[in-house]
Each structure stands twice: as C-alpha cells, then as structure tokens.
Scaffold this motif. Sequence first.
Motif, mmCIF file in Angstrom:
data_model
loop_
_atom_site.group_PDB
_atom_site.id
_atom_site.type_symbol
_atom_site.label_atom_id
_atom_site.label_comp_id
_atom_site.label_asym_id
_atom_site.label_seq_id
_atom_site.Cartn_x
_atom_site.Cartn_y
_atom_site.Cartn_z
ATOM 1 N N HIS A 32 0.831 -1.204 0.000
ATOM 2 C CA HIS A 32 0.000 0.000 0.000
ATOM 3 C C HIS A 32 0.868 1.258 0.000
ATOM 4 O O HIS A 32 0.644 2.186 -0.776
ATOM 5 N N GLU A 151 7.597 -9.922 -10.060
ATOM 6 C CA GLU A 151 6.576 -9.937 -11.108
ATOM 7 C C GLU A 151 5.798 -11.255 -11.085
ATOM 8 O O GLU A 151 4.573 -11.264 -11.198
ATOM 9 N N LEU A 154 3.465 -11.289 -8.007
ATOM 10 C CA LEU A 154 2.348 -10.358 -8.169
ATOM 11 C C LEU A 154 1.370 -10.849 -9.232
ATOM 12 O O LEU A 154 0.149 -10.687 -9.085
ATOM 13 N N THR A 155 1.875 -11.470 -10.292
ATOM 14 C CA THR A 155 1.015 -12.022 -11.338
ATOM 15 C C THR A 155 0.119 -13.111 -10.766
ATOM 16 O O THR A 155 -1.095 -13.132 -11.009
ATOM 17 N N THR A 156 0.697 -14.002 -9.983
ATOM 18 C CA THR A 156 -0.068 -15.084 -9.353
ATOM 19 C C THR A 156 -1.121 -14.527 -8.409
ATOM 20 O O THR A 156 -2.280 -14.950 -8.417
ATOM 21 N N TRP A 157 -0.725 -13.571 -7.595
ATOM 22 C CA TRP A 157 -1.636 -13.002 -6.600
ATOM 23 C C TRP A 157 -2.756 -12.210 -7.272
ATOM 24 O O TRP A 157 -3.923 -12.333 -6.929
ATOM 25 N N LEU A 158 -2.397 -11.397 -8.256
ATOM 26 C CA LEU A 158 -3.388 -10.584 -8.955
ATOM 27 C C LEU A 158 -4.412 -11.467 -9.662
ATOM 28 O O LEU A 158 -5.600 -11.115 -9.733
ATOM 29 N N ALA A 159 -3.984 -12.609 -10.166
ATOM 30 C CA ALA A 159 -4.900 -13.527 -10.854
ATOM 31 C C ALA A 159 -6.019 -14.010 -9.920
ATOM 32 O O ALA A 159 -7.103 -14.350 -10.391
ATOM 33 N N ARG A 160 -5.790 -14.004 -8.633
ATOM 34 C CA ARG A 160 -6.835 -14.400 -7.678
ATOM 35 C C ARG A 160 -7.941 -13.358 -7.586
ATOM 36 O O ARG A 160 -9.032 -13.650 -7.129
ATOM 37 N N PHE A 161 -7.659 -12.129 -8.005
ATOM 38 C CA PHE A 161 -8.635 -11.044 -7.950
ATOM 39 C C PHE A 161 -9.239 -10.726 -9.306
ATOM 40 O O PHE A 161 -10.326 -10.185 -9.396
ATOM 41 N N GLU A 162 -8.511 -11.015 -10.363
ATOM 42 C CA GLU A 162 -8.943 -10.655 -11.709
ATOM 43 C C GLU A 162 -8.986 -11.898 -12.580
ATOM 44 O O GLU A 162 -8.181 -12.799 -12.428
ATOM 45 N N ASP A 166 -10.516 -9.593 -17.590
ATOM 46 C CA ASP A 166 -10.369 -8.242 -17.025
ATOM 47 C C ASP A 166 -9.162 -7.561 -17.607
ATOM 48 O O ASP A 166 -9.112 -6.412 -17.799
#
Length: 166
Positions: A32, A151, A154-162, A166
């Motif tokens: 954040h 990277e 973050l790609t793995t984690w972001l995929a859980r939200f999007e 998207d």
Amino acid sequence: MPLDHVARIQAEWARERPDLDVSPQGVIGRLHRLAGHLTEQLMVVYRRFGLGEGDFDVLATLRRAGPPFERAPGELAQFTMVTTGAMTKRIDRLERDGLVTRRRSTADGRGRVVALTLAGRELIDTAFTEHMRNERGLLDGLSAEDAAALEALLTTWLARFETAHD
C-alpha cells in the motif's frame, strides 16, 4: 537496522493486541505504501506532459489499439476501469486540448468513436517513452532476478482477484 514505518506499526499492534496475527501487514502495508510512492513518481512524468493519470490512460489505451487508434467510449471506460461518466469528462478535456476527436460510429449510428489526433499520438508516443524510462528507473533498485521474482508473485496473486478477461 532501524524499523521501517510498517514494522513500527506491526510492533505497536503486536504489543497492544498480542492475540492477533499482524504479519499480513508486512505485505499489505508495504504494498500500500509502495503504491503511493510509485504513483507519486509516475505522476511526475504525466504532469511534465500536461496530463493527469486518467488522461495518460486514455491516450495510451487509444495508442495501443493500433491504427486507426480509436475505440468506443465504453471500451475506453472498461480498459481504464472508470465509469462512463468519468470517461466522458476525460474525453471532453482531451478533445478540448486537441488530443482526441469524437465521431459517430459507422457500425452503429447511435454510438460514438474516440480517436487520437496526430497531436495526441505524438504526445502519447513521447510521454510513453519517458514513462517507460521512469518505470525502468523505479525498478533499478532491484536486481533483474528480484524484479522477475516479484513480477511472478504479483502475477499469481493478482490472478486471484482478476480474470483473464479483465
């Protein structure tokens, strides 16, 4: 080594609420805070070209479309993740500045199409080049291996939200 801002907060919470696991703050709090610092640094480049973050996004989205560098306003809103009302304001401002034009869609007479002007394309090409230089500089504090590992995480984690759509 002195504690960073997030570590100090975690230590205070651990002292005050030892019944709670405050370890998630180590990741979430730092991400954040980092996002705020990164946005600040990205805005330096946008402002240099007389653009806000949203203006840059619209111009970049049109440029990425490829020739003839146009999209429907709804597509622009979807790609830049803003409401259609907010998109209308951005398009109005960019049109006033001579960076985009609006016209009726040939496919749907009721629809509109927003297109980059030559001035808009030249501006975003120059601004994007500087933007990439800026992003490279922001990553220079990490080794190539650390940047690649970050990277991937973050790609793995972001995929859980999007979703891929998207």
